[in-house]
Scaffold this active site. Structure first.
Site, PDB file in Angstrom:
ATOM      1  N   GLU A   1      10.666  -1.533  -2.179  1.00 32.04           N
ATOM      2  CA  GLU A   1      11.398  -0.374  -1.642  1.00 32.04           C
ATOM      3  C   GLU A   1      12.711  -0.835  -0.991  1.00 32.04           C
ATOM      4  OE1 GLU A   1       7.827   0.986   0.472  1.00 32.04           O
ATOM      5  OE2 GLU A   1       8.111   2.941  -0.476  1.00 32.04           O
TER       6      GLU A   1
ATOM      7  N   ALA B   1       5.152  -4.100   3.532  1.00 31.65           N
ATOM      8  CA  ALA B   1       5.010  -3.830   4.961  1.00 31.65           C
ATOM      9  C   ALA B   1       3.969  -4.797   5.523  1.00 31.65           C
ATOM     10  CB  ALA B   1       4.551  -2.390   5.157  1.00 31.65           C
TER      11      ALA B   1
ATOM     12  N   GLY C   1       6.748  -2.240   0.301  1.00 33.88           N
ATOM     13  CA  GLY C   1       7.972  -2.125   1.092  1.00 33.88           C
ATOM     14  C   GLY C   1       9.027  -3.144   0.671  1.00 33.88           C
TER      15      GLY C   1
HETATM   16  N1  3HC Z   1       0.966  -7.893   5.445  1.00 28.59           N
HETATM   17  C1  3HC Z   1       0.355  -8.781   6.257  1.00 28.59           C
HETATM   18  N2  3HC Z   1      -0.194  -9.927   5.814  1.00 28.59           N
HETATM   19  C2  3HC Z   1      -0.110 -10.183   4.507  1.00 28.59           C
HETATM   20  C3  3HC Z   1       0.507  -9.305   3.605  1.00 28.59           C
HETATM   21  C4  3HC Z   1       1.071  -8.101   4.119  1.00 28.59           C
HETATM   22  N3  3HC Z   1       1.700  -7.234   3.337  1.00 28.59           N
HETATM   23  N4  3HC Z   1       0.420  -9.827   2.367  1.00 28.59           N
HETATM   24  C5  3HC Z   1      -0.213 -10.988   2.490  1.00 28.59           C
HETATM   25  N5  3HC Z   1      -0.543 -11.214   3.779  1.00 28.59           N
HETATM   26  C6  3HC Z   1      -1.219 -12.394   4.342  1.00 28.59           C
HETATM   27  C7  3HC Z   1      -2.636 -12.547   3.793  1.00 28.59           C
HETATM   28  O1  3HC Z   1      -3.553 -11.815   4.553  1.00 28.59           O
HETATM   29  C8  3HC Z   1      -2.845 -14.041   3.891  1.00 28.59           C
HETATM   30  O2  3HC Z   1      -3.155 -14.328   5.236  1.00 28.59           O
HETATM   31  P1  3HC Z   1      -4.162 -15.541   5.568  1.00 28.59           P
HETATM   32  O3  3HC Z   1      -3.528 -16.762   4.991  1.00 28.59           O
HETATM   33  O4  3HC Z   1      -4.235 -15.525   7.052  1.00 28.59           O
HETATM   34  O5  3HC Z   1      -5.459 -15.201   4.911  1.00 28.59           O
HETATM   35  C9  3HC Z   1      -1.447 -14.612   3.620  1.00 28.59           C
HETATM   36  O6  3HC Z   1      -0.540 -13.533   3.860  1.00 28.59           O
HETATM   37  C10 3HC Z   1      -1.248 -15.095   2.208  1.00 28.59           C
HETATM   38  O7  3HC Z   1      -1.655 -14.058   1.309  1.00 28.59           O
HETATM   39  P2  3HC Z   1      -2.503 -14.377   0.004  1.00 28.59           P
HETATM   40  O8  3HC Z   1      -3.613 -15.301   0.319  1.00 28.59           O
HETATM   41  O9  3HC Z   1      -2.817 -13.079  -0.626  1.00 28.59           O
HETATM   42  O10 3HC Z   1      -1.424 -15.195  -0.844  1.00 28.59           O
HETATM   43  P3  3HC Z   1      -1.152 -15.167  -2.402  1.00 28.59           P
HETATM   44  O11 3HC Z   1      -0.053 -16.120  -2.636  1.00 28.59           O
HETATM   45  O12 3HC Z   1      -2.412 -15.332  -3.165  1.00 28.59           O
HETATM   46  O13 3HC Z   1      -0.617 -13.693  -2.743  1.00 28.59           O
HETATM   47  C11 3HC Z   1       0.727 -11.732  -2.441  1.00 28.59           C
HETATM   48  C12 3HC Z   1       0.608 -13.261  -2.221  1.00 28.59           C
HETATM   49  C13 3HC Z   1       0.809 -11.432  -3.950  1.00 28.59           C
HETATM   50  C14 3HC Z   1       1.980 -11.285  -1.764  1.00 28.59           C
HETATM   51  C15 3HC Z   1      -0.521 -11.033  -1.850  1.00 28.59           C
HETATM   52  O14 3HC Z   1      -0.706 -11.488  -0.535  1.00 28.59           O
HETATM   53  C16 3HC Z   1      -0.420  -9.530  -1.794  1.00 28.59           C
HETATM   54  O15 3HC Z   1      -0.687  -8.877  -2.786  1.00 28.59           O
HETATM   55  N6  3HC Z   1      -0.059  -8.986  -0.624  1.00 28.59           N
HETATM   56  C17 3HC Z   1      -0.083  -7.558  -0.375  1.00 28.59           C
HETATM   57  C18 3HC Z   1       1.075  -6.876  -1.066  1.00 28.59           C
HETATM   58  C19 3HC Z   1       1.025  -5.403  -0.753  1.00 28.59           C
HETATM   59  O16 3HC Z   1       0.030  -4.738  -0.878  1.00 28.59           O
HETATM   60  N7  3HC Z   1       2.179  -4.874  -0.327  1.00 28.59           N
HETATM   61  C20 3HC Z   1       2.245  -3.495   0.046  1.00 28.59           C
HETATM   62  C21 3HC Z   1       1.959  -3.351   1.511  1.00 28.59           C
HETATM   63  S1  3HC Z   1       1.887  -1.680   2.024  1.00 28.59           S
HETATM   64  C22 3HC Z   1       3.489  -1.210   2.110  1.00 28.59           C
HETATM   65  O17 3HC Z   1       4.368  -1.965   1.813  1.00 28.59           O
HETATM   66  C23 3HC Z   1       3.710   0.187   2.616  1.00 28.59           C
HETATM   67  C24 3HC Z   1       5.101   0.639   2.396  1.00 28.59           C
HETATM   68  O18 3HC Z   1       5.185   1.384   1.220  1.00 28.59           O
HETATM   69  C25 3HC Z   1       5.567   1.515   3.556  1.00 28.59           C
END
Ligand code: 3HC
Length: 699
Positions: A105, A63, A102
């Site tokens: 999912e 998400a 997500g």
């Molecule tokens: N939403 C918004 N922005 C996100 C994001 C997300 N889910 N994931 C990453 N970003 C952004 C980061 O803030 C970063 O922004 P910036 O360049 O402005 O600082 C950019 O994307 C790149 O991210 P990373 O620097 O972390 O890049 P990496 O290549 O090192 O890692 C990744 C990529 C493994 C995808 C890592 O970003 C990550 O772990 N992201 C979060 C994944 C996550 O937690 N997903 C679950 C979200 S909650 C959800 O899905 C709820 C659902 O169940 C309803």
């Protein structure tokens, strides 16, 4: 058609592609685009199956976390997910990069999943204080079994494509081109007459669970999840998956997801997610600043700290030279390193071959001359300016041009150290935290003359050795220790006022810290604190300041290492010692300090407000770049629980008006010395703003 989701056809296979850089997060336009594309697919008579694939570096990574602080706009993800699942023609998710949260999912709403070997899948919501709230808690147990699903969601750790295949989450691992492989997989489905495989219709095998399965599971995770709200909600969702009809369980998942999302814990953990990415951004050292090459490192000083530092580099394949003054110290240092590796080998976390490889990368030496070809030298000798200056003078003589000369000092003036060389631009502080091979924080201390490429190199290096590098400026104690001093000061003062150490430590532990301040003082060594207090030039003019530390050290009670400090020790177990409180009462009488009835709330307030005020001074002085950098320091180096988000986020959650009035309350009791609000707190309390708002507004 949507700008971020496209619809095309490859023969009789529809190709639905998400293209929303950088990580294809499920922002509103993506959810709208998916809804529209799957509608098109169902209406397209020429398309008999669909492949959902992503452009760019990854499959959908979850998400869009930036949307969580705003009202969620329709269509919500669960609605899109059910729309995908309800397609009456088969849908195949084609995964590369990371299918997270997500993203997974959505992939589990598809009827089949294929992935390239390098892909990873996972539900990491727990690390954001959330649960998988778009049917993930219902689908993963159906695909992978209850136990595997719980472990994946509680740890938040992703699985490799191979592991996901073995657990039944991924149907096929694709060699070669993903899109071609996914289309071929879809063609095979059509040829075999296989229709949609609807995951929600899979029955969970509840009969195979032991009668006390969930109670036992809760016990097994209790220690690791202490204080966190989300893990218990995840377990409740899986219980619902086992016991309720699918749509009732989904309703439960949604209610619990909203509770998590609105919790202060999730706000704090989301704050840290962005803080940990922001910390790498340095306005005057842009990302494209050329870094120096680091192929060989040297560490001067083979004590516990130096040895731990050396291990960090060996662990990532960088050769290290370890320099000591005599053979005995060198042997001792190498033995400590060896035994540090033996622990994980015994536990099966590291193979003997890996250990041997790391040990072979660490070369002991007694000669400064052997440091001549090192690209980076880290000094980790005794914390005394004269000793450090001598070492740096020597390094200046032997090190090659362009080598970075770093000090692991935890308090001392890096500019003074740099002045003992003819190359201050190459000098920087690299403050590792004990145990240096375990703790993830690295304070990178930028001196007045440190070159920008040296800063860029050290920030990049922190990533290479898997540390969280936080750039700070020079002052006594930098960010972490400088803010820790007032915290210890208040803990010490409360001892004189009659609060027993074990009570204070318990209250702080229950608030969430890994250890209380007295336990930490004993672990670090009271003599270490005593020495720092003596070296601190601007030490407060207050006879009560850290009084008990000085007295206990004078009695030879140095902490855990001498078997007694603030506590007595039975092995490593602290035991309250009535003698200590007797001494505290005597001192209180001598210093005319009254005995007070202090509530648990006051304990927390005094410790953390004192720390926060110092943090505000640090921001005013530009020692830390941003409030969120301080939070990263505290959550990675000082055992602050992630669900508090760090001291400055905690202050924001309290409101700075409240922080200010607490300062005023203690100022009225204790005077101006410690309790004059920092100008920044004064200003923000007046304007009703948070540290985060202040930081965002100054750009
Ligand atoms: N939403 C918004 N922005 C996100 C994001 C997300 N889910 N994931 C990453 N970003 C952004 C980061 O803030 C970063 O922004 P910036 O360049 O402005 O600082 C950019 O994307 C790149 O991210 P990373 O620097 O972390 O890049 P990496 O290549 O090192 O890692 C990744 C990529 C493994 C995808 C890592 O970003 C990550 O772990 N992201 C979060 C994944 C996550 O937690 N997903 C679950 C979200 S909650 C959800 O899905 C709820 C659902 O169940 C309803």
């Amino acid at each position: 058609m949507s700008e971020v989701v496209s619809y095309a056809r490859d023969g009789r296979i529809a190709i639905i592609m998400v293209d929303n850089p950088p990580v294809n997060a499920l922002s509103l336009p993506v959810r709208q685009g998916l809804a529209q594309s799957f509608q098109t697919f169902m209406a397209d008579p020429a398309a008999l199956a669909a492949v959902l694939i992503c452009n760019g570096r990854t499959f959908i990574a979850g998400a869009d976390i930036t949307e969580f602080d705003k009202p969620i706009e329709e269509p919500w993800l669960p609605k899109v997910i059910h729309q995908i699942e309800d397609c009456t023609k088969p849908v195949v998710a084609a995964i590369h990069g990371t299918a997270l949260g997500g993203g997974l999912e959505t992939a589990m709403a598809c009827h089949y999943r294929v992935a390239v070997a390098s892909a990873q899948v996972g539900l990491p919501e727990v690390s954001l204080g959330l649960l998988p709230g778009a049917t993930g808690t219902q689908r993963l147990p159906r695909l992978a079994g209850v136990r595997t699903a719980l472990d994946a969601m509680i740890s938040g750790k992703p699985l490799s494509a191979a592991a996901a295949h073995q657990k039944g989450i991924v149907d096929q691992v694709i060699d070669g081109d993903l899109k071609a492989g996914a289309v071929a997989f879809a063609e095979e489905l059509l040829k075999g007459g296989k229709g949609p495989r609807v995951i929600r219709n899979i029955k969970i095998d509840a009969a195979s669970l032991t009668p006390n399965f969930f109670a036992d599971y809760r016990k097994s995770i209790a220690r690791d999840t202490r204080g966190f709200f989300a893990p218990e909600q995840i377990v409740k969702c899986v219980e619902a998956a086992v016991s309720l009809p699918y749509f009732d369980a989904v309703k439960r998942e949604n209610e619990l997801f909203m509770q998590c999302m609105n919790s202060s814990q999730s706000k704090a953990q989301r704050h840290l997610f962005f803080a940990e990415r922001e910390v790498a951004k340095i306005p005057d050292v842009p990302k494209d600043t050329p870094a120096r090459t680091i192929k060989k490192v040297a560490v001067v000083g083979g004590g516990t700290m130096g040895g731990g530092i050396a291990m960090n580099f060996a662990n990532v394949g960088i050769p290290v030279i370890l320099k000591e003054v005599n053979q005995e110290a060198l042997d001792r240092g190498m033995n400590i390193i060896r035994s540090n590796y033996e622990g994980p080998v015994k536990k099966g976390k590291l193979s003997q071959a890996q250990m041997d490889k790391c040990m072979a990368l660490i070369q002991p030496t007694l000669n400064y001359a052997d440091l001549s070809d090192a690209d980076l030298v880290i000094e980790a000798v005794f914390e005394t300016m004269a000793v450090k200056m001598e070492v740096f003078g020597k390094l200046d003589e032997v090190c090659k041009v362009g080598a970075i000369l770093a000090s692991n000092t935890s308090t001392l003036n890096v500019d003074e150290i740099a002045a003992s060389t003819k190359r201050p631009a190459d000098v920087i502080g690299l403050h590792f935290f004990a145990p240096a091979n375990v703790m993830t924080l690295l304070e990178i201390v930028r001196g007045a003359k440190t070159a920008k490429d040296v800063v860029a190199t050290c920030m990049a290096l922190a990533k290479t050795i898997r540390k969280m590098g936080v750039l700070v400026r020079v002052c006594f104690g930098f960010v972490g220790n400088r803010m820790y001093f007032p915290y210890i000061r208040e803990a010490q003062r409360m001892m004189l006022e009659g609060v027993a150490p074990e009570r204070l430590d318990r209250v702080v532990y229950e608030w969430g810290m890994a250890m209380g301040p007295h336990g930490v003082s004993d672990l670090s060594g009271l003599d270490v604190f005593d020495k720092l207090n003596k070296e601190w030039k601007d030490k407060p003019n207050d006879p009560a300041y850290c009084r008990m530390i000085g007295l206990l050290v004078a009695k030879g009670r140095l902490g855990q290492k001498s078997g007694a400090g603030i506590y007595k020790y039975e092995g490593r177990n602290p035991v309250p010692d009535p003698e200590v409180m007797k001494l505290a009462r005597q001192e209180a009488t001598a210093l005319k300090i009254p005995q007070l009835e202090i509530s648990d709330e006051e304990i927390i307030e005094r410790l953390f407000i004192a720390m926060i005020n110092e943090g505000a001074l640090i921001l005013d002085e530009g020692i830390a770049m941003r409030p969120s950098d301080i939070d990263v320091v505290y959550c990675h180096g000082y055992g602050m629980p992630r669900y508090r988000g760090g001291p400055m986020q905690y202050a924001d959650s309290l409101g700075l008006g409240r922080v200010h009035s607490a300062m005023q309350k203690y100022r009225a009791r204790y005077g101006d010395l410690y309790w004059t609000p920092a100008p920044l707190i004064e200003k923000l309390a007046k304007s009703g703003k948070t540290f985060a708002q202040w930081n965002a507004e100054r750009g």
